[in-house]
Design an enzyme around this catalytic site. Structure first.
Site, mmCIF file in Angstrom:
data_model
loop_
_atom_site.group_PDB
_atom_site.id
_atom_site.type_symbol
_atom_site.label_atom_id
_atom_site.label_comp_id
_atom_site.label_asym_id
_atom_site.label_seq_id
_atom_site.Cartn_x
_atom_site.Cartn_y
_atom_site.Cartn_z
ATOM 1 N N THR A 185 5.024 3.812 -7.051
ATOM 2 C CA THR A 185 5.222 2.700 -6.130
ATOM 3 C C THR A 185 6.466 2.733 -5.575
ATOM 4 O OG1 THR A 185 5.835 1.325 -7.979
ATOM 5 C CG2 THR A 185 3.466 1.619 -7.255
ATOM 6 N N GLU A 329 -1.621 1.911 -6.204
ATOM 7 C CA GLU A 329 -2.662 1.775 -7.489
ATOM 8 C C GLU A 329 -4.135 1.823 -7.102
ATOM 9 O OE1 GLU A 329 -0.123 -0.243 -6.643
ATOM 10 O OE2 GLU A 329 1.063 -0.969 -8.759
ATOM 11 N N LYS A 440 8.798 -21.824 -3.208
ATOM 12 C CA LYS A 440 8.439 -23.047 -3.987
ATOM 13 C C LYS A 440 9.470 -23.826 -3.951
ATOM 14 C CE LYS A 440 6.059 -24.632 -7.971
ATOM 15 N NZ LYS A 440 6.115 -24.711 -9.838
HETATM 16 P P1 ADP Z 1 5.024 -0.434 -1.938
HETATM 17 O O1 ADP Z 1 4.854 -1.618 -2.719
HETATM 18 O O2 ADP Z 1 5.431 0.745 -2.740
HETATM 19 O O3 ADP Z 1 5.630 -0.674 -0.693
HETATM 20 P P2 ADP Z 1 2.178 -0.431 -1.560
HETATM 21 O O4 ADP Z 1 1.549 0.106 -0.387
HETATM 22 O O5 ADP Z 1 1.532 -0.202 -2.929
HETATM 23 O O6 ADP Z 1 3.511 0.009 -1.664
HETATM 24 O O7 ADP Z 1 2.216 -1.927 -1.453
HETATM 25 C C1 ADP Z 1 0.900 -2.542 -1.740
HETATM 26 C C2 ADP Z 1 1.312 -4.142 -1.537
HETATM 27 O O8 ADP Z 1 1.737 -4.450 0.004
HETATM 28 C C3 ADP Z 1 0.452 -4.987 -1.622
HETATM 29 O O9 ADP Z 1 0.005 -5.481 -3.121
HETATM 30 C C4 ADP Z 1 0.501 -6.231 -0.697
HETATM 31 O O10 ADP Z 1 1.619 -7.099 -1.070
HETATM 32 C C5 ADP Z 1 1.244 -5.617 0.503
HETATM 33 N N1 ADP Z 1 0.345 -5.409 1.641
HETATM 34 C C6 ADP Z 1 -0.387 -4.219 1.766
HETATM 35 N N2 ADP Z 1 -1.287 -4.321 2.878
HETATM 36 C C7 ADP Z 1 -1.046 -5.638 2.980
HETATM 37 C C8 ADP Z 1 -1.678 -6.404 4.238
HETATM 38 N N3 ADP Z 1 -2.637 -5.877 5.176
HETATM 39 N N4 ADP Z 1 -1.156 -7.560 4.616
HETATM 40 C C9 ADP Z 1 -0.443 -8.153 3.505
HETATM 41 N N5 ADP Z 1 0.109 -7.474 2.432
HETATM 42 C C10 ADP Z 1 -0.104 -6.191 2.352
#
Ligand code: ADP
Length: 540
Positions: A185, A329, A440
């Site tokens: 990640t 993940e 918040k």
């Molecule tokens: P990194 O955190 O490494 O940039 P990830 O792709 O694993 O990569 O990140 C996942 C996170 O990205 C999700 O838990 C969410 O918070 C956010 N995310 C992914 N797609 C969307 C979406 N379509 N709308 C809102 N948030 C998103």
């Protein structure tokens, strides 16, 4: 009673051999770092993967060894995607946009044996060299004529390695739960953590993506994944495209609006996948040229919330948008914004509202929302809480990280996403925020995504982010950091616009105009960096 069917392990290499036999003439068009366009069919790719497999074995790489890649989207990177796991080793994609500290940490945490790198990344690795293990070997993804002078030791030339082997090779058998891929990640929430995919999970994920994305993925179609191969399997395109016979148009390092427009136009791209920031760039380019690239019909937007105005921008051009949500993940696809046939004929406003949610679950992905006490919430579109997921394409632990693994699952084994969401009665997921980005204020939560979505609809806002800043009375207050789309925008005009549409207490206390927003390693707007930049900002 047990059924009586054969137990044949799922292997990533089976996708390759299937694609060679059934979709052999489809393939990969790559805009290379050397500056030319390279074409390779899936049949040619399969043969080169067999040479690569032999070359890896000659180098002493065996089952379980981690082999890293540091490369843009291109044909050689795709070969690594199949050749490495094909012999039972683990293809570990490194994200070149991570900080040098993070890269050095990840390479040693993963205990990589070899790094395969694009020419562009040689200077980066040279700088990192002193922090990397001595025994690490490097293979430069180039032919002999393009090999650079480098201070790195233990360097090989990719094309020479392949040329020194033949393609007479049979893919070995092993258990389907054997590790095949490793992706960390991006560390926006702390130290990067490794998701270790199995052959089984990757084959299942490619089937799931293949049945879900029937527009983008189909024999004869041409898909441009702007999402990198180093970002969670390019959202499954790496495996699902060869499986379905979809050709991949690979952009290499050219991810800006003009480069993408040109490549899409000349290569007649049908569908393209990427994060919102990329699509803002393409829309701007489309605005300048006065039309979309010929043949572009579908855009998949994911990785961060797609603003309604962005979705509308494409749909108004006749480009259908699928808003998808997922996580590294989760391999990564979790939900997809496709409408049912009945929903497709809803009034435009209602369709746009549904498309602005994160869509409905992919096959084999279960979703649940729980409150602060861990009680499951109803799918009524109102109840909001933390989102948990489970399924055969979701991690069961982090690679070599017991502490993070212990914190990531609830008592029933569901994975905690760190996202705050609600789910409607017909299954549409609405991500309200990442829990750490929620604001918040005076005991009430403000969704930064909701405020951003509204601000993005203002004609003078090209891009924006809403972050929380500490406040002596309210605890936290929202601040809007915006990139204007015109020369001299009026922050007061933007404020008035928000005041008309938001409850008073949700209106940002300040509007800061900037030339650009900082991005994370996966190309999303980095709120963490923004919070650091404006930590001492005085609220009016
Ligand atoms: P990194 O955190 O490494 O940039 P990830 O792709 O694993 O990569 O990140 C996942 C996170 O990205 C999700 O838990 C969410 O918070 C956010 N995310 C992914 N797609 C969307 C979406 N379509 N709308 C809102 N948030 C998103």
């Amino acid at each position: 009673m047990r059924g009586m069917m054969m137990d044949r392990p799922l292997r990533v290499a089976d996708i390759l051999t299937y694609s060679e036999e059934i979709h052999g003439t489809a393939g990969i068009v790559s805009s290379t770092v050397e500056g030319d366009i390279h074409r390779e069919s899936y049949a040619e790719m399969a043969a080169r993967c067999r040479r690569l497999a032999k070359a890896l074995r000659t180098m002493g790489i065996g089952p379980g060894d981690r082999v890293a890649t540091l490369a843009w989207n291109g044909y050689r990177h795709m070969e690594l995607y199949f050749g490495i796991p094909g012999i039972g080793a683990v293809c570990h994609t490194l994200n070149p946009r991570m900080s040098p500290e993070q890269l050095a940490y990840i390479v040693s945490h993963a205990d990589d044996r070899v790094v395969f790198l694009d020419l562009t990344f040689v200077p980066l690795v040279e700088k990192l060299r002193s922090r990397l293990p001595d025994r690490l070997r490097y293979v430069i993804l180039a032919d002999a004529a393009s090999m650079p002078r480098t201070s790195l030791a233990n360097v090989h030339c990719y094309e020479e390695l392949l040329a020194s082997e033949d393609d007479d090779f049979g893919w070995p058998d092993f258990d389907e739960d054997t590790a095949a891929g490793l992706c960390y990640t991006s560390g926006t929430t702390g130290v990067p953590k490794g998701a270790l995919y199995t052959h089984r999970s990757l084959v299942l994920h490619s089937l799931i993506v293949g049945v879900s994305m029937q527009n983008s993925l189909r024999a004869g179609r041409r898909l441009l994944p702007v999402v990198p191969l180093f970002h969670a399997n390019a959202w499954g395109a790496a495996h699902a495209a060869p499986l379905t016979g979809t050709s991949l148009i690979m952009p290499g390092p050219g991810l800006d609006g003009p480069s993408l427009w040109n490549l899409m136009e000349t290569e007649k791209v049908f569908a393209a996948w990427g994060v919102p920031t990329v699509w803002l760039g393409l829309l701007e380019e489309i605005g300048k040229r006065g039309r979309k690239p010929a043949g572009l019909e579908e855009v998949v937007i994911g990785g961060a919330a797609a603003a309604t105005s962005l979705i509308k921008g494409f749909e108004d051009l006749g480009v259908s948008v699928c808003h998808a949500w997922g996580m590294t993940e989760m391999s990564p696809i979790g939900t997809l914004g496709f409408l049912s046939p009945e929903q497709t004929s809803l009034p435009a406003r209602e369709r746009l509202r549904l498309k602005s949610t994160q869509g409905r679950r992919a096959f084999m992905i279960d979703l649940k929302v729980v409150d602060g006490e861990g009680r499951r919430q109803p799918n009524d579109g109102e109840a909001t809480g933390e989102l948990f997921v489970r399924g055969p394409t979701v991690v069961s632990a982090y690679f070599n990280n017991e502490e993070a693994s212990a914190a990531a699952f609830d008592g029933e084994g569901w994975f905690s996403t760190g996202d705050v969401a609600s789910i409607s009665s017909d299954g549409f997921l609405n991500i309200r925020d990442r829990s750490k980005d929620l604001i918040k204020s005076g005991g009430e939560w403000i969704s930064s995504l909701d405020v951003e979505n509204l601000a993005m609809a203002h004609p003078h806002v090209a891009n924006c982010a809403v972050i929380a800043l500490p406040h002596p009375k309210w605890g936290e207050r929202p601040v809007l950091v915006a990139v204007p789309s015109v020369d001299r925008p009026e922050p007061d005009g933007i404020r008035a616009y928000l005041e008309e549409r938001l409850p008073k207490w949700q209106v940002p206390d300040d509007i800061i105009l900037v030339e650009e927003l900082p991005l994370t390693a996966t190309g999303k707007v980095s709120k963490l960096t923004l919070r650091q930049i404006y930590a001492d900002h005085k609220l009016p």
